[in-house]
Design a protein around this motif. Structure first.
Motif, PDB file in Angstrom:
ATOM      1  N   VAL A 179       0.175  -0.910   0.299  1.00  0.00           N
ATOM      2  CA  VAL A 179      -0.027  -0.185   0.539  1.00  0.00           C
ATOM      3  C   VAL A 179       1.030   1.302   0.246  1.00  0.00           C
ATOM      4  O   VAL A 179       0.939   2.445  -0.787  1.00  0.00           O
ATOM      5  CB  VAL A 179      -1.323   0.352   1.000  1.00  0.00           C
ATOM      6  CG1 VAL A 179      -1.751   1.247   1.136  1.00  0.00           C
ATOM      7  CG2 VAL A 179      -2.337  -1.269   1.141  1.00  0.00           C
ATOM      8  N   ALA A 180       2.003   1.370   0.999  1.00  0.00           N
ATOM      9  CA  ALA A 180       2.691   2.737   0.855  1.00  0.00           C
ATOM     10  C   ALA A 180       3.502   2.319  -0.606  1.00  0.00           C
ATOM     11  O   ALA A 180       3.680   3.814  -1.299  1.00  0.00           O
ATOM     12  CB  ALA A 180       4.080   2.289   2.008  1.00  0.00           C
ATOM     13  N   ALA A 181       3.631   1.113  -1.471  1.00  0.00           N
ATOM     14  CA  ALA A 181       4.449   1.311  -2.485  1.00  0.00           C
ATOM     15  C   ALA A 181       3.391   2.303  -3.592  1.00  0.00           C
ATOM     16  O   ALA A 181       4.313   3.340  -4.243  1.00  0.00           O
ATOM     17  CB  ALA A 181       4.868   0.285  -2.747  1.00  0.00           C
ATOM     18  N   ILE A 182       2.758   1.447  -3.299  1.00  0.00           N
ATOM     19  CA  ILE A 182       1.354   2.256  -4.372  1.00  0.00           C
ATOM     20  C   ILE A 182       1.277   3.432  -4.648  1.00  0.00           C
ATOM     21  O   ILE A 182       0.892   5.249  -5.016  1.00  0.00           O
ATOM     22  CB  ILE A 182       0.025   1.133  -3.900  1.00  0.00           C
ATOM     23  CG1 ILE A 182       0.172  -0.134  -5.221  1.00  0.00           C
ATOM     24  CG2 ILE A 182      -1.360   2.557  -4.795  1.00  0.00           C
ATOM     25  CD1 ILE A 182      -1.041  -0.757  -4.482  1.00  0.00           C
ATOM     26  N   VAL A 183       1.086   4.470  -2.899  1.00  0.00           N
ATOM     27  CA  VAL A 183       1.128   5.754  -2.600  1.00  0.00           C
ATOM     28  C   VAL A 183       1.722   6.505  -2.681  1.00  0.00           C
ATOM     29  O   VAL A 183       1.359   7.080  -3.613  1.00  0.00           O
ATOM     30  CB  VAL A 183       0.929   5.993  -0.863  1.00  0.00           C
ATOM     31  CG1 VAL A 183       0.831   7.467  -0.026  1.00  0.00           C
ATOM     32  CG2 VAL A 183      -0.286   5.902  -0.613  1.00  0.00           C
ATOM     33  N   GLY A 184       3.139   6.008  -3.218  1.00  0.00           N
ATOM     34  CA  GLY A 184       4.573   6.061  -3.677  1.00  0.00           C
ATOM     35  C   GLY A 184       4.705   6.884  -4.855  1.00  0.00           C
ATOM     36  O   GLY A 184       4.888   7.926  -5.858  1.00  0.00           O
ATOM     37  N   THR A 185       4.056   5.096  -5.356  1.00  0.00           N
ATOM     38  CA  THR A 185       3.660   5.284  -7.110  1.00  0.00           C
ATOM     39  C   THR A 185       2.414   6.756  -7.421  1.00  0.00           C
ATOM     40  O   THR A 185       3.425   7.726  -8.445  1.00  0.00           O
ATOM     41  CB  THR A 185       3.793   3.887  -7.844  1.00  0.00           C
ATOM     42  OG1 THR A 185       5.023   3.126  -7.261  1.00  0.00           O
ATOM     43  CG2 THR A 185       3.721   4.287  -9.010  1.00  0.00           C
ATOM     44  N   VAL A 186       1.415   6.762  -6.809  1.00  0.00           N
ATOM     45  CA  VAL A 186       0.643   7.145  -7.513  1.00  0.00           C
ATOM     46  C   VAL A 186       1.497   9.216  -6.842  1.00  0.00           C
ATOM     47  O   VAL A 186       1.171   9.909  -7.910  1.00  0.00           O
ATOM     48  CB  VAL A 186      -0.824   7.231  -6.402  1.00  0.00           C
ATOM     49  CG1 VAL A 186      -1.776   8.113  -6.776  1.00  0.00           C
ATOM     50  CG2 VAL A 186      -1.274   5.944  -6.807  1.00  0.00           C
ATOM     51  N   THR A 187       2.152   9.206  -6.020  1.00  0.00           N
ATOM     52  CA  THR A 187       2.883  10.484  -5.578  1.00  0.00           C
ATOM     53  C   THR A 187       3.832  11.151  -6.455  1.00  0.00           C
ATOM     54  O   THR A 187       3.498  12.563  -7.609  1.00  0.00           O
ATOM     55  CB  THR A 187       3.092  10.448  -5.192  1.00  0.00           C
ATOM     56  OG1 THR A 187       2.518   9.748  -2.981  1.00  0.00           O
ATOM     57  CG2 THR A 187       4.000  12.081  -4.318  1.00  0.00           C
ATOM     58  N   VAL A 188       4.458  10.122  -6.948  1.00  0.00           N
ATOM     59  CA  VAL A 188       4.741  10.500  -8.050  1.00  0.00           C
ATOM     60  C   VAL A 188       4.754  10.599  -9.432  1.00  0.00           C
ATOM     61  O   VAL A 188       4.562  11.472 -10.409  1.00  0.00           O
ATOM     62  CB  VAL A 188       5.803   8.973  -8.569  1.00  0.00           C
ATOM     63  CG1 VAL A 188       7.071   9.172  -9.840  1.00  0.00           C
ATOM     64  CG2 VAL A 188       7.397   9.189  -7.284  1.00  0.00           C
ATOM     65  N   LEU A 189       3.540   9.641  -9.881  1.00  0.00           N
ATOM     66  CA  LEU A 189       2.710  10.209 -11.021  1.00  0.00           C
ATOM     67  C   LEU A 189       1.674  11.233 -11.218  1.00  0.00           C
ATOM     68  O   LEU A 189       2.154  12.405 -11.806  1.00  0.00           O
ATOM     69  CB  LEU A 189       1.758   8.315 -11.121  1.00  0.00           C
ATOM     70  CG  LEU A 189       2.253   7.484 -11.885  1.00  0.00           C
ATOM     71  CD1 LEU A 189       1.197   6.110 -11.922  1.00  0.00           C
ATOM     72  CD2 LEU A 189       2.995   7.434 -12.983  1.00  0.00           C
ATOM     73  N   ALA A 190       1.324  11.292  -9.916  1.00  0.00           N
ATOM     74  CA  ALA A 190      -0.408  12.937  -9.860  1.00  0.00           C
ATOM     75  C   ALA A 190       1.512  14.196  -9.718  1.00  0.00           C
ATOM     76  O   ALA A 190       1.488  15.135 -10.363  1.00  0.00           O
ATOM     77  CB  ALA A 190      -0.505  13.332  -8.503  1.00  0.00           C
ATOM     78  N   ARG A 191       2.603  14.064  -9.642  1.00  0.00           N
ATOM     79  CA  ARG A 191       3.777  14.239  -9.716  1.00  0.00           C
ATOM     80  C   ARG A 191       4.610  15.254 -10.923  1.00  0.00           C
ATOM     81  O   ARG A 191       5.128  16.388 -11.067  1.00  0.00           O
ATOM     82  CB  ARG A 191       4.524  15.305  -8.710  1.00  0.00           C
ATOM     83  CG  ARG A 191       4.077  15.348  -7.054  1.00  0.00           C
ATOM     84  CD  ARG A 191       4.001  16.709  -6.354  1.00  0.00           C
ATOM     85  NE  ARG A 191       4.946  17.399  -6.694  1.00  0.00           N
ATOM     86  CZ  ARG A 191       4.830  18.218  -7.086  1.00  0.00           C
ATOM     87  NH1 ARG A 191       3.818  18.903  -7.640  1.00  0.00           N
ATOM     88  NH2 ARG A 191       5.962  19.089  -7.004  1.00  0.00           N
ATOM     89  N   GLY A 192       3.972  14.229 -11.743  1.00  0.00           N
ATOM     90  CA  GLY A 192       4.418  14.288 -12.947  1.00  0.00           C
ATOM     91  C   GLY A 192       5.696  13.483 -13.048  1.00  0.00           C
ATOM     92  O   GLY A 192       6.856  14.372 -14.147  1.00  0.00           O
ATOM     93  N   ILE A 199       7.074  10.979 -13.234  1.00  0.00           N
ATOM     94  CA  ILE A 199       7.641   9.196 -13.695  1.00  0.00           C
ATOM     95  C   ILE A 199       9.016   8.771 -13.940  1.00  0.00           C
ATOM     96  O   ILE A 199       9.918   8.007 -14.731  1.00  0.00           O
ATOM     97  CB  ILE A 199       6.742   8.859 -13.903  1.00  0.00           C
ATOM     98  CG1 ILE A 199       6.489   7.230 -13.438  1.00  0.00           C
ATOM     99  CG2 ILE A 199       6.602   9.713 -15.440  1.00  0.00           C
ATOM    100  CD1 ILE A 199       6.471   6.962 -12.356  1.00  0.00           C
ATOM    101  N   ALA A 200       9.246   9.931 -14.983  1.00  0.00           N
ATOM    102  CA  ALA A 200      10.262  10.303 -15.751  1.00  0.00           C
ATOM    103  C   ALA A 200      11.571  10.555 -15.238  1.00  0.00           C
ATOM    104  O   ALA A 200      12.850  10.014 -15.941  1.00  0.00           O
ATOM    105  CB  ALA A 200      10.721  11.579 -17.484  1.00  0.00           C
ATOM    106  N   HIS A 201      12.143  10.799 -14.636  1.00  0.00           N
ATOM    107  CA  HIS A 201      13.100  10.797 -13.455  1.00  0.00           C
ATOM    108  C   HIS A 201      13.095   9.982 -12.293  1.00  0.00           C
ATOM    109  O   HIS A 201      12.478   9.586 -11.291  1.00  0.00           O
ATOM    110  CB  HIS A 201      13.204  12.618 -12.283  1.00  0.00           C
ATOM    111  CG  HIS A 201      12.121  13.707 -13.795  1.00  0.00           C
ATOM    112  ND1 HIS A 201      11.279  14.654 -13.459  1.00  0.00           N
ATOM    113  CD2 HIS A 201      13.808  14.705 -14.177  1.00  0.00           C
ATOM    114  CE1 HIS A 201      11.802  15.110 -14.562  1.00  0.00           C
ATOM    115  NE2 HIS A 201      13.542  15.137 -15.047  1.00  0.00           N
ATOM    116  N   ALA A 202      13.639   8.802 -13.323  1.00  0.00           N
ATOM    117  CA  ALA A 202      14.148   7.488 -12.151  1.00  0.00           C
ATOM    118  C   ALA A 202      14.434   8.182 -10.794  1.00  0.00           C
ATOM    119  O   ALA A 202      14.156   6.976 -10.088  1.00  0.00           O
ATOM    120  CB  ALA A 202      15.391   6.733 -12.700  1.00  0.00           C
ATOM    121  N   GLN A 203      15.373   8.834 -10.413  1.00  0.00           N
ATOM    122  CA  GLN A 203      16.003   8.847  -9.299  1.00  0.00           C
ATOM    123  C   GLN A 203      15.098   9.673  -8.425  1.00  0.00           C
ATOM    124  O   GLN A 203      14.341   8.789  -7.478  1.00  0.00           O
ATOM    125  CB  GLN A 203      17.458   9.611  -9.545  1.00  0.00           C
ATOM    126  CG  GLN A 203      18.097  10.188  -7.516  1.00  0.00           C
ATOM    127  CD  GLN A 203      19.803  10.615  -7.700  1.00  0.00           C
ATOM    128  OE1 GLN A 203      19.563  11.082  -9.236  1.00  0.00           O
ATOM    129  NE2 GLN A 203      20.023  11.071  -6.464  1.00  0.00           N
TER     130      GLN A 203
END
Length: 102
Positions: A42-55, A57-61
């Motif tokens: 669940v925490a990893a999903i929240v982190g992924t959604v955060t990255v996607l929402a902030r745009g 995702i193209a910055h791997a680091q």
């Protein structure tokens, strides 16, 4: 640096709040390893959604750092704070095995 524009800071903040959301689906009767896996996922999903929402995702680091911070913050805040201040009560209240009040 504006904290509202920092993806990692958002991951940390949302990770700290994730145990409350996780408590809604966790069941007290589940084994500790299963509960740990569900909390981590669940925490990893929240982190992924955060990255996607902030745009970001193209910055791997940034993406990997944000997801890792979210998972670590979730576990740390649950063990250090939320477990002792009500997350367990939420788990009990939303338990599928809870007996109805008569």
């Amino acid at each position: 640096m504006n904290i509202l524009n920092d993806t990692e800071a958002w991951g940390l903040l949302l990770g700290a709040l994730t145990p409350w959301a996780t408590a809604l689906i966790q069941q007290p009767s589940w084994s500790k390893p299963l509960r740990a896996v569900i909390g981590t996922v669940v925490a990893a999903i929240v982190g992924t959604v955060t990255v996607l929402a902030r745009g970001d995702i193209a910055h791997a680091q940034t993406a990997l750092t944000t997801i890792a911070l979210t998972v670590v913050a979730s576990k740390t805040f649950y063990d250090g704070l939320w477990q002792h201040t009500g997350a367990g009560a939420v788990e009990q209240a939303t338990s599928a095995e809870r007996r109805p009040i008569r």
